[in-house]
Design a protein around this motif. Sequence first.
Motif: not given
Length: 335
Positions: A29-43, A58-72
Amino acid sequence: MMFMKSLTSLALAGALAVPALAQDPTFFRIGTGGAGGTYFPIGGTIANGISAPPGSRPCEEGGQCGVPGLIAIAQSTTASVFNNAAVQNGELEAGLAAADVTRSMYLGEGKFDGKPHPKLRVVANLFPEDLHLVLPAGSTINDLSDLEGKRVGIAQAGSGTQVAVLQMLDAWGVNRDNMDEAELNNSQSAERLADGQLDAYFYAAGWPVAAMVQLSSTKGMNLHSFSDEDLAKINEIIPAYIPSAIPGGVYEGLDSETKTPAVSAMLVVSSDLSDDLVYQLTKAMWNDNTRKLLDNGHAKGKQITPDTALDGVEALGVPLHPGAEKFYKEAGLLQ
């Protein structure tokens, strides 16, 4: 022959380990800010970049290239103070927070005197947050003392903006006793200003700020441009706020540069997170896939780079997380 068998065994073990990891998701979980600010879209962009949910391509097949198993997941919050406290308490794994607030909370000084937050750790310096002092269209002030007796939005409780703004106003003789303050988020402040219910409001964020883009293109607005002397005074009061400028043309009807103080936004995590997890997410933050996401998302994303990730961190006095430190050393960005 025995050597080849060993390699085969290792490869098989590795192949078996991947599905096992993929079956066990880790929520982040990443805490950001209000929807009208900058933290929320950047987060949200960072969360997307570091995620690789179980079962994803997999990343090499056009999938997501993050930490395996991580749901942020990016969570909308009241921003810096809340995020840092939640990271300290284990209610969030990470948060976006202003540098000055992060230092004060880590050390337990200033407003947080006697209440240190020793678990705070830095992953990266992200981007400068410019302080917007928003006024109705056609309205101007000479300096902050002109806000005495006015209806002023001081940002929401739990935000780094409010902590800093109250310090600034006090230096010009303005406080809660002689102004009509309103604790509102950015979108609420913009609406109140448009309706004539506020004379001014403050908000520190990376430009362009969505709520102000809308305000400037509908009702119109003005931004206070601070004098060089006032910027120097603010920097003396709050060293983390340095002179900056919002270019002309960012908001409709405001063609001239606006001089204003700015503070760095940081990505912070808890010291309780494992070195390996933070190493992997830091590595994922700076891969080519996340770079594309940052470049094609909010305008401030382009300013989030590995070359500026450590700017001001050493002087801040809040430690890097060892996992992030390991990545930056491997990347040649840290001695």
